[in-house]
Design a protein around this motif. Structure first.
Motif, mmCIF file in Angstrom:
data_model
loop_
_atom_site.group_PDB
_atom_site.id
_atom_site.type_symbol
_atom_site.label_atom_id
_atom_site.label_comp_id
_atom_site.label_asym_id
_atom_site.label_seq_id
_atom_site.Cartn_x
_atom_site.Cartn_y
_atom_site.Cartn_z
ATOM 1 N N ASN A 159 0.813 -1.222 0.000
ATOM 2 C CA ASN A 159 0.000 0.000 0.000
ATOM 3 C C ASN A 159 0.844 1.269 0.000
ATOM 4 O O ASN A 159 0.567 2.213 0.742
ATOM 5 N N HIS A 160 1.899 1.323 -0.810
ATOM 6 C CA HIS A 160 2.700 2.529 -0.917
ATOM 7 C C HIS A 160 1.881 3.633 -1.586
ATOM 8 O O HIS A 160 1.074 3.372 -2.492
ATOM 9 N N PRO A 161 2.072 4.888 -1.162
ATOM 10 C CA PRO A 161 1.273 5.983 -1.744
ATOM 11 C C PRO A 161 1.442 6.111 -3.253
ATOM 12 O O PRO A 161 0.477 6.437 -3.959
ATOM 13 N N GLU A 162 2.639 5.845 -3.780
ATOM 14 C CA GLU A 162 2.834 5.998 -5.217
ATOM 15 C C GLU A 162 2.112 4.922 -6.019
ATOM 16 O O GLU A 162 1.945 5.063 -7.241
ATOM 17 N N GLN A 163 1.668 3.840 -5.353
ATOM 18 C CA GLN A 163 0.951 2.780 -6.049
ATOM 19 C C GLN A 163 -0.561 2.929 -5.947
ATOM 20 O O GLN A 163 -1.300 2.117 -6.491
ATOM 21 N N GLN A 164 -1.022 3.962 -5.236
ATOM 22 C CA GLN A 164 -2.448 4.131 -5.056
ATOM 23 C C GLN A 164 -3.154 4.619 -6.318
ATOM 24 O O GLN A 164 -4.387 4.608 -6.379
ATOM 25 N N ASP A 165 -2.417 5.052 -7.315
ATOM 26 C CA ASP A 165 -3.034 5.518 -8.552
ATOM 27 C C ASP A 165 -3.353 4.384 -9.510
ATOM 28 O O ASP A 165 -3.976 4.622 -10.555
ATOM 29 N N HIS A 166 -2.947 3.151 -9.200
ATOM 30 C CA HIS A 166 -3.155 2.019 -10.104
ATOM 31 C C HIS A 166 -4.117 1.018 -9.462
ATOM 32 O O HIS A 166 -4.082 0.775 -8.244
ATOM 33 N N LEU A 167 -4.944 0.462 -10.272
ATOM 34 C CA LEU A 167 -5.985 -0.442 -9.774
ATOM 35 C C LEU A 167 -5.417 -1.757 -9.278
ATOM 36 O O LEU A 167 -5.843 -2.274 -8.237
ATOM 37 N N PHE A 168 -4.439 -2.333 -9.974
ATOM 38 C CA PHE A 168 -3.951 -3.663 -9.617
ATOM 39 C C PHE A 168 -3.309 -3.690 -8.227
ATOM 40 O O PHE A 168 -3.622 -4.595 -7.428
ATOM 41 N N PRO A 169 -2.425 -2.747 -7.853
ATOM 42 C CA PRO A 169 -1.894 -2.763 -6.482
ATOM 43 C C PRO A 169 -2.983 -2.588 -5.430
ATOM 44 O O PRO A 169 -2.933 -3.229 -4.377
ATOM 45 N N ARG A 170 -3.973 -1.718 -5.715
ATOM 46 C CA ARG A 170 -5.057 -1.542 -4.753
ATOM 47 C C ARG A 170 -5.878 -2.825 -4.623
ATOM 48 O O ARG A 170 -6.347 -3.171 -3.533
ATOM 49 N N ALA A 171 -6.072 -3.538 -5.726
ATOM 50 C CA ALA A 171 -6.821 -4.796 -5.684
ATOM 51 C C ALA A 171 -6.065 -5.845 -4.858
ATOM 52 O O ALA A 171 -6.688 -6.643 -4.138
ATOM 53 N N LYS A 172 -4.738 -5.865 -4.929
ATOM 54 C CA LYS A 172 -3.962 -6.819 -4.132
ATOM 55 C C LYS A 172 -4.090 -6.503 -2.643
ATOM 56 O O LYS A 172 -4.238 -7.420 -1.821
ATOM 57 N N VAL A 173 -4.046 -5.217 -2.300
ATOM 58 C CA VAL A 173 -4.217 -4.836 -0.898
ATOM 59 C C VAL A 173 -5.590 -5.248 -0.394
ATOM 60 O O VAL A 173 -5.750 -5.826 0.693
ATOM 61 N N PHE A 174 -6.618 -4.967 -1.197
ATOM 62 C CA PHE A 174 -7.980 -5.306 -0.793
ATOM 63 C C PHE A 174 -8.152 -6.818 -0.660
ATOM 64 O O PHE A 174 -8.829 -7.295 0.266
ATOM 65 N N SER A 175 -7.541 -7.586 -1.540
ATOM 66 C CA SER A 175 -7.669 -9.045 -1.475
ATOM 67 C C SER A 175 -7.042 -9.597 -0.195
ATOM 68 O O SER A 175 -7.625 -10.476 0.461
ATOM 69 N N CYS A 176 -5.868 -9.091 0.165
ATOM 70 C CA CYS A 176 -5.211 -9.563 1.392
ATOM 71 C C CYS A 176 -6.039 -9.215 2.626
ATOM 72 O O CYS A 176 -6.246 -10.056 3.515
ATOM 73 N N ARG A 177 -6.552 -7.994 2.682
ATOM 74 C CA ARG A 177 -7.340 -7.593 3.841
ATOM 75 C C ARG A 177 -8.661 -8.358 3.900
ATOM 76 O O ARG A 177 -9.118 -8.740 4.982
ATOM 77 N N LEU A 178 -9.264 -8.598 2.749
ATOM 78 C CA LEU A 178 -10.513 -9.351 2.732
ATOM 79 C C LEU A 178 -10.294 -10.782 3.206
ATOM 80 O O LEU A 178 -11.137 -11.352 3.917
#
Length: 336
Positions: A137-156
């Motif tokens: 969840n680095h701030p520079e990766q928050q503009d891309h959907l795929f890194p955000r989807a990986k974060v959401f998948s792990c938390r889910l």
């Protein structure tokens, strides 16, 4: 003398005579009785539960350990004999060869596999938590959907798989304690006995509560209705919406507490190594002395900082009490 006579192996032309089974059939709680009333007889009992051959082969003697009654009771359940020895807290007793053999047998035959599996699952959950909160969840990766989807998948995965397991275990322990009336009163509040005797139980309960609070304050869930509001970093699975800004700091604090609890629970992995386990035990016993040392150092820093603040000096770093306190603290830990 009676115990020695019962546990002496005798034989005639037809059969062997050994009174161990008769002894435990008559008194299944014999070890517990000796542990509370006559601890010196425990050595006699354990010596009688072993047999050593008088003949040596290749420098070794055959030995038989009769551990049946230490592993299973007449009802087929695990007896409380070893638990009573743990409660006794006598290192000489637990270092008896018979007890060492029994505990090694239980550890290698029944406990180690379950222990490794439980801690492996705990470690995997910690790995998911660290990935979703500190790696992906680095701030520079928050503009891309795929890194955000990986974060959401792990938390889910944590919220849907790990969290229900923690809650189910805590509820099961409380239900068993109520059913068996294994409760103690702490300031008028009934609590399960194991929550008082084993620090892992309240730590696991606190971990489950923190994960539940993280679920309630999850910024990604709060940003779902506002994912397309036009703010910087907007989009699906974002956590940067203005509506989640107020809870993000509290969410980060709870996340840090979760990491600390995970690490504390994983300290039990030191049991797999006798040398590491001994080091952990020594370190835990030294912690009170370390706290006393920190209190003493803190008092000295406070005293000298106060003296420097009220004295007449030309040193800029000691002109005020906060500056003097900070400088002396830096000196004590040797930082610039």
């Amino acid at each position: 003398l009676i115990i020695e006579d019962l546990l002496t192996i005798r034989a005639d032309r037809e059969k062997y005579y050994y009174g161990l089974d008769d002894l435990f059939q008559r008194h299944p709680d014999f070890v517990e009785i000796l542990a509370t009333r006559a601890t010196t007889l425990l050595y006699t009992l354990f010596d009688g539960m072993m047999w050593r051959s008088h003949l040596a082969q290749n420098g070794l003697r055959r030995a038989n350990y009769y551990v049946k009654h230490m592993v299973v009771d007449p009802q087929g359940s695990f007896p409380e004999a070893l638990e009573s020895l743990v409660t006794l807290k006598d290192p000489k007793v637990v270092l008896h060869p018979f007890i060492i053999c029994t505990t090694d047998l239980i550890w290698s035959g029944m406990v180690r596999h379950r222990f490794v599996l439980d801690n492996a699952w705990l470690f995997f959950t910690l790995l998911l938590f660290v990935l979703s909160h500190g790696v992906l969840n680095h701030p520079e990766q928050q503009d891309h959907l795929f890194p955000r989807a990986k974060v959401f998948s792990c938390r889910l995965l944590i919220y849907l798989v790990a969290l229900p397991g923690f809650i189910r275990s805590r509820v099961r322990y409380v239900r068993e304690a109520i059913k068996e009336n294994d409760l103690v009163m702490v300031r008028g509040i009934p609590l399960p006995q194991r929550y008082i005797e084993n620090w892992r139980e309240p730590a696991s309960l606190l971990l489950a509560m923190c994960l539940l609070m993280s679920l309630c304050m999850e910024p990604i869930f709060h940003c779902f209705p506002h994912a397309s509001s036009g703010f910087d970093g907007d989009g699906l699975f974002t956590e940067l919406c203005p509506e989640a800004r107020g809870i993000r700091e509290a969410y980060n604090i709870i996340s840090m507490l979760v990491i600390v609890l995970f690490m504390a629970l994983l300290m039990d992995l030191a049991t797999l190594s006798a040398r590491m386990n001994a080091y952990v035990l020594v370190a835990l016993n030294v912690l009170p002395e370390l706290f006393l040392l920190m209190i003493g150092v803190g008092f000295c820093i406070l005293m000298f900082a106060t003296c420097e603040a009220v004295s007449l000096n030309d040193v800029e770093s000691f002109q005020s009490f906060p500056l003097a306190l900070l400088r002396l603290l830096q000196y004590s830990i040797k930082t610039n």
